[in-house]
Design a protein around this motif. Structure first.
Motif, mmCIF file in Angstrom:
data_model
loop_
_atom_site.group_PDB
_atom_site.id
_atom_site.type_symbol
_atom_site.label_atom_id
_atom_site.label_comp_id
_atom_site.label_asym_id
_atom_site.label_seq_id
_atom_site.Cartn_x
_atom_site.Cartn_y
_atom_site.Cartn_z
ATOM 1 N N UNK A 160 47.463 51.854 35.657
ATOM 2 C CA UNK A 160 47.466 53.246 35.169
ATOM 3 C C UNK A 160 46.106 53.900 35.374
ATOM 4 N N UNK A 161 45.262 53.289 36.198
ATOM 5 C CA UNK A 161 43.932 53.831 36.455
ATOM 6 C C UNK A 161 43.965 54.925 37.505
ATOM 7 N N UNK A 162 42.765 55.428 37.824
ATOM 8 C CA UNK A 162 42.639 56.495 38.822
ATOM 9 C C UNK A 162 42.198 55.953 40.175
ATOM 10 N N UNK A 163 41.953 54.634 40.237
ATOM 11 C CA UNK A 163 41.581 53.985 41.487
ATOM 12 C C UNK A 163 42.511 52.796 41.687
ATOM 13 N N UNK A 164 42.507 52.229 42.888
ATOM 14 C CA UNK A 164 43.279 51.010 43.119
ATOM 15 C C UNK A 164 42.635 49.859 42.348
ATOM 16 N N UNK A 165 43.472 48.983 41.789
ATOM 17 C CA UNK A 165 42.965 47.776 41.120
ATOM 18 C C UNK A 165 43.905 46.624 41.445
ATOM 19 N N UNK A 166 43.438 45.412 41.190
ATOM 20 C CA UNK A 166 44.294 44.230 41.366
ATOM 21 C C UNK A 166 43.951 43.224 40.280
ATOM 22 N N UNK A 167 44.663 42.118 40.254
ATOM 23 C CA UNK A 167 44.278 40.970 39.424
ATOM 24 C C UNK A 167 44.119 39.782 40.339
ATOM 25 N N UNK A 168 42.922 39.257 40.352
ATOM 26 C CA UNK A 168 42.627 38.072 41.156
ATOM 27 C C UNK A 168 42.377 36.926 40.180
ATOM 28 N N UNK A 169 43.280 35.945 40.180
ATOM 29 C CA UNK A 169 43.123 34.779 39.306
ATOM 30 C C UNK A 169 42.390 33.687 40.063
ATOM 31 N N UNK A 170 41.402 33.051 39.434
ATOM 32 C CA UNK A 170 40.852 31.829 40.022
ATOM 33 C C UNK A 170 41.881 30.740 39.730
ATOM 34 N N UNK A 171 42.008 29.779 40.625
ATOM 35 C CA UNK A 171 43.025 28.744 40.459
ATOM 36 C C UNK A 171 43.741 28.528 41.779
ATOM 37 N N UNK A 172 44.836 27.797 41.736
ATOM 38 C CA UNK A 172 45.565 27.463 42.964
ATOM 39 C C UNK A 172 46.854 28.291 43.021
ATOM 40 N N UNK A 173 47.045 29.040 44.123
ATOM 41 C CA UNK A 173 48.241 29.879 44.274
ATOM 42 C C UNK A 173 48.365 30.327 45.720
ATOM 43 N N UNK A 174 49.551 30.859 46.106
ATOM 44 C CA UNK A 174 49.723 31.358 47.478
ATOM 45 C C UNK A 174 48.819 32.560 47.772
ATOM 46 N N UNK A 175 48.496 32.746 49.053
ATOM 47 C CA UNK A 175 47.566 33.797 49.477
ATOM 48 C C UNK A 175 47.987 35.179 48.979
ATOM 49 N N UNK A 176 49.306 35.464 49.039
ATOM 50 C CA UNK A 176 49.762 36.810 48.672
ATOM 51 C C UNK A 176 49.687 37.053 47.160
ATOM 52 N N UNK A 177 49.380 36.019 46.391
ATOM 53 C CA UNK A 177 49.231 36.164 44.938
ATOM 54 C C UNK A 177 47.753 36.194 44.530
ATOM 55 N N UNK A 178 46.877 36.335 45.528
ATOM 56 C CA UNK A 178 45.444 36.210 45.285
ATOM 57 C C UNK A 178 44.792 37.516 44.826
ATOM 58 N N UNK A 179 45.536 38.607 44.880
ATOM 59 C CA UNK A 179 45.017 39.873 44.353
ATOM 60 C C UNK A 179 43.835 40.438 45.117
ATOM 61 N N UNK A 180 43.804 40.210 46.417
ATOM 62 C CA UNK A 180 42.694 40.716 47.221
ATOM 63 C C UNK A 180 43.161 41.788 48.206
#
Ligand SMILES: [Cu+2]
Length: 337
Positions: free
Chosen positions: A129-149
């Motif tokens: 709900x922000x005014x800029x793009x944001x993501x969530x990048x979790x440290x840990x083990x997960x697939x590339x498309x879940x990396x929030x980058x």
């Protein structure tokens, strides 16, 4: 000749540093990206000397764990659903008289502490709900498309569902990973993600401490430091614990700009588990040094009642707010007498 040269260098250092420290006290005016005008002094104020109230409650944050909405699939897979909403227009008085545009996950800095057991399916419904793009990048083990980058989540209601199996066991940060990264992190888009071992850990009085800082005058130097956002908070509201109780602290360093931070405990030593990934401590110490996003688990018990400081042994940080107290009270029932 050499004497002259060192004299000149010495005098220039004194001049440069005196100008720098003056700049810290100078009041500045900012216009935020939403057009709001804010004033800040960059001065360091201790809240005990003012009547200010803080919007964020470090006592509430300290022992608050969000386990999500739990369900089970037909294949007995435990699923934990979380909803995380990013916003970037909140102005928070982070220290008396000092206002700062915090960017938040679920309204606070840090965001909620997300907790799961190794092997659980973690599903995070992320709404921007922000005014800029944001993501969530979790440290840990997960697939590339879940990396929030690379999967930017657009402003004004953009959505993305992060889905991954919780692991490895330990304490990990999560944070926004949109460029310029430094800007998105220093404004507060970060939180803690704990993965418990399947067999659990021994019962303890558990707490989370995020070591953070705020650059309130935008000169890429922090003006404030804290354990859990509010400078000096736990010094004036000591954390109450009991003698002989096992205390477990999940500590994460999110301070930007400064290469290192550290954590010193008084009157005691702690077992330290770097990143919390190993169930055997790597050291028994009263001092750890942490780089950006370095984290771990500390475990200790107090033998004697009383007040004990914990703080950055980097004195500048503790003088600018990263300092607190444990108030250890005698546990008469479990004193062992
Ligand atoms: Cu962001």
């Amino acid at each position: 000749m050499m004497l002259m040269l060192s004299l000149i260098i010495g005098i220039s250092i004194i001049i440069v540093f005196s100008v720098y420290s003056e700049a810290q006290l100078e009041q500045k005016t900012f216009v935020t990206h939403t057009g709001q005008v804010i004033y800040t002094s960059g001065d360091i104020l201790d809240p005990v000397y003012t009547n200010s109230t803080v919007e964020f409650d470090p006592d509430q944050y300290l022992r608050n764990f969000n386990y999500g909405r739990v369900s089970e699939s037909k294949t007995d897979q435990i699923i934990r659903d979380f909803t995380i909403i990013a916003e970037d227009d909140k102005i928070q008085e982070i220290s008396p008289g000092v206002f700062y545009n915090v960017w938040t996950f679920n309204g606070t800095v840090p965001g909620p502490t997300i907790r799961a057991t190794e092997g659980d399916l973690v599903r995070v419904n992320f709404i921007n709900n922000g005014s800029k793009s944001h993501t969530m990048h979790f440290h840990g083990i997960h697939p590339a498309e879940m990396d929030g980058v690379f999967e930017l989540v657009g402003p004004n209601g953009g959505q993305f569902t992060y889905e991954f199996i919780a692991g490895p066991v330990g304490v990990h940060p999560y944070h926004c990973h949109v460029m310029p990264l430094e800007e998105h992190i220093v404004h507060g888009l970060y939180g803690v993600y704990i993965v418990d071992p399947k067999e659990g850990r021994p019962p303890a009085d558990e707490m989370v401490m995020v070591l953070n800082g705020f650059d309130t005058d935008f000169d890429t130097e922090n003006n404030f430091y804290a354990a859990n956002t509010i400078p000096f908070y736990y010094q004036h509201h000591p954390i109450q614990i009991k003698t002989n109780d096992l205390i477990r602290i999940y500590v994460v360093n999110m301070v930007e700009f400064d290469p290192i931070n550290n954590f010193h405990l008084h009157g005691n030593l702690y077992n330290y588990y770097p990143t919390g990934t190993d169930l055997i401590p790597s050291t028994f110490t009263d001092m750890i040094t942490l780089s950006q996003t370095e984290r771990g688990i500390m475990e200790f018990q107090y033998k004697y009642p009383g007040k004990y400081l914990f703080h950055a042994h980097k004195v500048e940080f503790s003088e600018k707010g990263w300092i607190g107290l444990f108030l250890v009270q005698e546990d008469k029932e479990n004193s062992g007498d």
